[in-house]
Motif scaffolding. Structure first.
Motif, mmCIF file in Angstrom:
data_model
loop_
_atom_site.group_PDB
_atom_site.id
_atom_site.type_symbol
_atom_site.label_atom_id
_atom_site.label_comp_id
_atom_site.label_asym_id
_atom_site.label_seq_id
_atom_site.Cartn_x
_atom_site.Cartn_y
_atom_site.Cartn_z
ATOM 1 N N PHE A 63 -12.355 -50.885 104.947
ATOM 2 C CA PHE A 63 -12.493 -49.668 104.141
ATOM 3 C C PHE A 63 -13.953 -49.334 103.916
ATOM 4 C CE2 PHE A 63 -8.264 -51.083 102.692
ATOM 5 C CZ PHE A 63 -7.581 -50.011 103.209
ATOM 6 N N ALA A 64 -14.751 -50.386 103.797
ATOM 7 C CA ALA A 64 -16.176 -50.166 103.601
ATOM 8 C C ALA A 64 -16.764 -49.432 104.795
ATOM 9 C CB ALA A 64 -16.884 -51.496 103.396
ATOM 10 N N GLN A 122 -19.236 -61.801 113.907
ATOM 11 C CA GLN A 122 -18.431 -60.764 113.268
ATOM 12 C C GLN A 122 -19.310 -60.122 112.204
ATOM 13 O OE1 GLN A 122 -15.098 -62.293 111.133
ATOM 14 N NE2 GLN A 122 -13.988 -60.367 111.212
ATOM 15 N N LEU A 123 -19.536 -58.827 112.325
ATOM 16 C CA LEU A 123 -20.474 -58.192 111.399
ATOM 17 C C LEU A 123 -19.950 -58.203 109.975
ATOM 18 C CD1 LEU A 123 -21.679 -55.205 113.560
ATOM 19 C CD2 LEU A 123 -22.857 -57.328 113.046
ATOM 20 N N LEU A 124 -18.679 -57.902 109.801
ATOM 21 C CA LEU A 124 -18.097 -57.898 108.455
ATOM 22 C C LEU A 124 -16.680 -58.457 108.537
ATOM 23 C CD1 LEU A 124 -19.072 -54.382 107.048
ATOM 24 C CD2 LEU A 124 -19.916 -56.580 106.269
ATOM 25 N N ASP A 130 -11.404 -57.532 105.868
ATOM 26 C CA ASP A 130 -11.055 -56.823 104.639
ATOM 27 C C ASP A 130 -12.026 -55.705 104.306
ATOM 28 O OD1 ASP A 130 -8.855 -58.277 104.241
ATOM 29 O OD2 ASP A 130 -9.326 -58.864 102.189
ATOM 30 N N TYR A 131 -13.185 -55.727 104.945
ATOM 31 C CA TYR A 131 -14.176 -54.703 104.641
ATOM 32 C C TYR A 131 -13.995 -53.447 105.477
ATOM 33 C CZ TYR A 131 -16.829 -57.852 101.716
ATOM 34 O OH TYR A 131 -17.217 -58.674 100.705
#
Lengths: 432, 336
Positions: free
Chosen positions: B312-313, B304-306, B309-310
């Motif tokens: 929005f990033a 999973q790259l991020l 919760d990210y």
């Protein structure tokens, strides 16, 4: 009324409101309002610097405030030695690697020939990201598994908490430099969206990176710059002196602690206000306002518009960061999930607009008045709703109406903002 | 290596959710882009407009459910959408009359209108919370799945199930219909053409006798339709919560800007770009890779790259990249 009398009258009004709260409700709540009012005033001075002086539209205040809060943890909490041994250095190495690959990508973009630089930058970023995750992830797992119920993070530096305030400013300034470098010089609404985004990212980082500040598990029991109530109550000397004032030890100790915070905050506010006022009336302030009023003309006069914008953006954000550190110190805990944009970004904007953008005293007054309103709307709304519904028989409707009073705040703030923008667009204390 | 199962897993966890989410974002971004094109400001109250329209639709849905009205396998909320649109349109027209018209007459700079829309955002947000509260609400009913795991396994015999939730199918169908209707309106009808003319060149449009107030009214009506439909679809697919709708502002703006503010086609493209990147980057790719790669190469971690919760990033990074390298967006929107 001329400007000075008006300013004076406004400050008198704030004093009356706070003293009135003390007499009618309790001195504890009056001091609470005063303390948060002082913090709000510092925040709105920061936003006023950006919007009032330079016309920069920053809606990422929440992010800078949260960075200030993070700095309190990083500076004042004792370091967790076990966690550092488990993976502290490796985390630092991972972060350095990430920063290095971004820097390398930026360098390549600037130096490499146009033909293949896009591919090169993409390759550097992808390889950099993979390496970064390979170095960082095991270390993060190791750190987070160290006694995760009570620590599970690296801890701070164990330095005095007051040091966190300037550090919070520096942290926010660093973030502002990165955003400013990319987003300044774009159109005003693009800057707004960009800052809105960065604020959400800061909160996401605080919530997710448990090794940094325990994420949503919160850091509690932050060191305080003032004594603890229990210690004061045990101190016979203090109890005796409280008795002379006719106060019992518990009330006296809470008042003493809050007053201590109040004096510290007031000192910071005074320094920031004096500096902002000096800046406003200096050649630098005049140049800023000239740029705000007519960018093209200022540029034609040889002013470095983007450079000045970057400067004032960093300064304003640093002030917000410092205020954020002050607020977290007052709370004594860092709770990332409590940062809400309506409360920490848009409310500050209401303060600046209502107080009078471009006028430092106005920003301070706005901070106090709007914070007072924010706190007092709920009891007032409760009383009003209680009166309105007193004729209703008990039932679902009455319960719903009484329960929804707490949301009157947002509505009131919106109405206040719209009324001021419509009928007194320059605010309570207009710019001179 | 198992291409078929890999593709099914990919559709199940990435393609279908991203398409549904992309449709919702596209509808939201169309609203933002219309306001930007005609009224020339970024409307920060858009997320809360969506929340308000959805709230009205939810209240009507509950009423209809109470009366025993239902659409069979389809959610009752579809019946309530027109009521939601009507409520939302009334609110928007009233807001325009009381708030925005004053500033339009004064020809203020756009950034003042943005600040005004912040005030409107507070008011809408307060209204929604006052009426329905800040908690999450579910209002979906009818059939949950268009195709569930067992049906698909029996149909194809593949080990990896393909699940299509009925809300996802409804989202896509509704979005296609709404977008087709909108483009027909903008390109074929007289009113739509006058709107585009007004957006392209205000002075010229005024000279040729277009009534600006009428154009603005029609715009708010369209925005009410788009916002309510987007909001109801999002609420059916996920859940309704006022704060989530406020937060949708960021991906919606990212979609509109990535596509090019003021360009309807760009808003749709932007919506899908944002949705696919958000879902793709926050999805744990382990399952798909396990099917694709030979056994010794199979990944250990989640790939999973991020973290989720990210998300929005992700919208933010895409936004920044587009702003840096193509400031007018993919479809050459306005850059005033």
């Amino acid at each position: 009324m001329n400007g000075h009398a008006r300013t004076f009258a406004m400050f008198a009004l704030v004093a009356v409101l706070i003293v009135g709260t003390g007499m009618v409700q309790s001195w504890n709540s009056a001091l609470l309002i005063l303390n948060m009012g002082l913090v709000s005033a510092v925040m709105s001075l920061g936003v006023n610097l950006q919007w009032g002086f330079a016309g920069l539209f920053n809606v990422g205040v929440m992010g800078f405030v949260a960075l200030g809060g993070l700095s309190v943890v990083l500076v004042s909490m004792p370091p967790v030695g076990e966690a550092w041994a488990a993976g502290g250095t490796r985390i630092l190495a991972g972060l350095a690697l990430g920063a290095a690959s971004i820097a390398a990508a930026a360098m390549t973009w600037k130096r490499a020939p146009r033909r293949w630089r896009g591919w090169a930058v993409a390759a550097i970023l992808i390889v950099g990201f993979i390496l970064y995750r390979m170095v960082l992830s095991p270390a993060v797992d190791a750190v987070e598994s160290v006694n995760s119920a009570s620590t599970g993070y690296l801890g701070g530096l164990g330095l005095p908490v007051l040091l966190a305030w300037p550090v919070g400013g520096l942290l926010a300034a660093g973030a502002a430099w990165i955003i400013g470098k990319t987003a300044l010089g774009l159109r005003s609404d693009y800057l707004a969206i960009a800052t809105l985004g960065i604020a959400e990212i800061v909160i996401a980082v605080l919530k997710n990176e448990d090794w940094l500040a325990r994420g949503v598990k919160n850091v509690i029991g932050l060191p305080r710059p003032v004594p603890y109530e229990v210690d004061l109550q045990r101190d016979a000397d203090f109890v005796a002196r409280a008795g002379e004032w006719g106060l019992d030890a518990t009330t006296a100790s809470t008042l003493y602690v809050k007053a201590g915070y109040g004096i510290l905050f007031a000192a910071v506010l005074a320094v920031v206000l004096v500096l902002a006022q000096l800046a406003l009336n200096s050649p630098w302030g005049r140049m800023m306002r000239a740029i705000r009023d007519n960018e093209t003309a200022a540029r034609a006069m040889g002013k470095d518009v983007t450079g000045r914008h970057l400067q004032v953006f960093i300064l304003g954000s640093a002030i917000c960061g410092m205020a954020g550190a002050m607020m977290t110190t007052l709370d004594g805990q860092l709770t990332p999930s409590s940062y809400q944009p309506l409360r920490y970004t848009f409310l500050i904007w209401v303060m600046v607009i209502v107080g009078g953008s471009g006028n430092n005293y106005g920003a301070v007054i706005g901070g106090f008045l709007i914070w007072f309103l924010w706190v007092q709307v709920e009891p007032m709304g409760q009383a009003l709703m209680g009166f309105v519904t007193s004729g209703l028989s008990d039932g679902a409707l009455k319960a719903h109406l009484l329960g929804s009073v707490q949301h009157m705040r947002l509505l009131t703030m919106g109405v206040v903002l719209l009324l001021v923008l419509r009928f007194s667009p320059r605010g309570l204390l207009p710019e001179r | 290596m198992d291409l078929l199962n890999a593709f099914v897993a990919l559709s199940n966890f990435v393609l279908i959710p991203a398409i549904a989410y992309g449709c919702q974002l596209a509808l939201g971004a169309l609203g933002v882009t219309l306001v930007y094109g005609i009224l020339r400001f970024s409307n920060f109250a858009h997320g809360d407009t969506m929340a308000f329209g959805t709230m009205v639709a939810i209240l009507v849905t509950w009423g209809l459910q109470g009366l025993g009205v239902s659409l069979g396998p389809l959610p009752t909320a579809l019946l309530a959408i027109p009521f939601g649109i009507a409520g939302c349109a009334l609110l928007l027209l009233a807001t325009d009359r009381v708030v925005f018209r004053f500033y339009r007459a004064q020809k203020v700079v756009p950034v003042i209108l943005v600040i005004v829309s912040m005030g409107v955002m507070f008011v809408y947000n307060g209204l929604t919370r006052l009426v329905i509260g800040p908690d999450s609400r579910t209002f979906g009913d009818g059939a949950r799945y268009l195709m569930n795991a067992r049906q698909f396994r029996e149909l194809t015999g593949l080990s990896e199930p393909l699940v299509i939730r009925s809300t996802q199918a409804i989202t896509v169908v509704t979005a296609v219909v709404v977008v087709a209707a909108l483009f027909w309106f903008l390109n074929r009808t007289r009113t739509g053409k006058s709107m585009r003319a007004y957006s392209d060149n205000e002075d010229l449009a005024l000279l040729s006798g277009i009534d600006p107030e009428r154009v603005v009214r029609v715009t708010w009506l369209l925005v009410a339709c788009l916002a309510t439909i987007a909001g109801v679809l999002y609420g059916l697919d996920k859940t309704f919560m006022p704060f989530t709708y406020f937060q949708l502002l960021l991906p919606i703006f990212a979609a509109a800007i990535v596509g090019g503010l003021g360009s309807p086609l760009g808003a749709i493209a932007g919506g899908f770009v944002i949705a696919f990147s958000e879902v793709g980057i926050t999805y744990a790719w382990k399952k798909v890779l396990t099917y694709l790669l030979p056994e010794p190469l199979e990944p250990d971690g989640l790939v999973q790259l991020l973290a989720t919760d990210y998300k929005f990033a992700v919208s933010f990074m895409i936004l920044v990249v587009v702003l840096l390298f193509r400031p007018t967006g993919l479809f050459r929107g306005k850059s005033v």
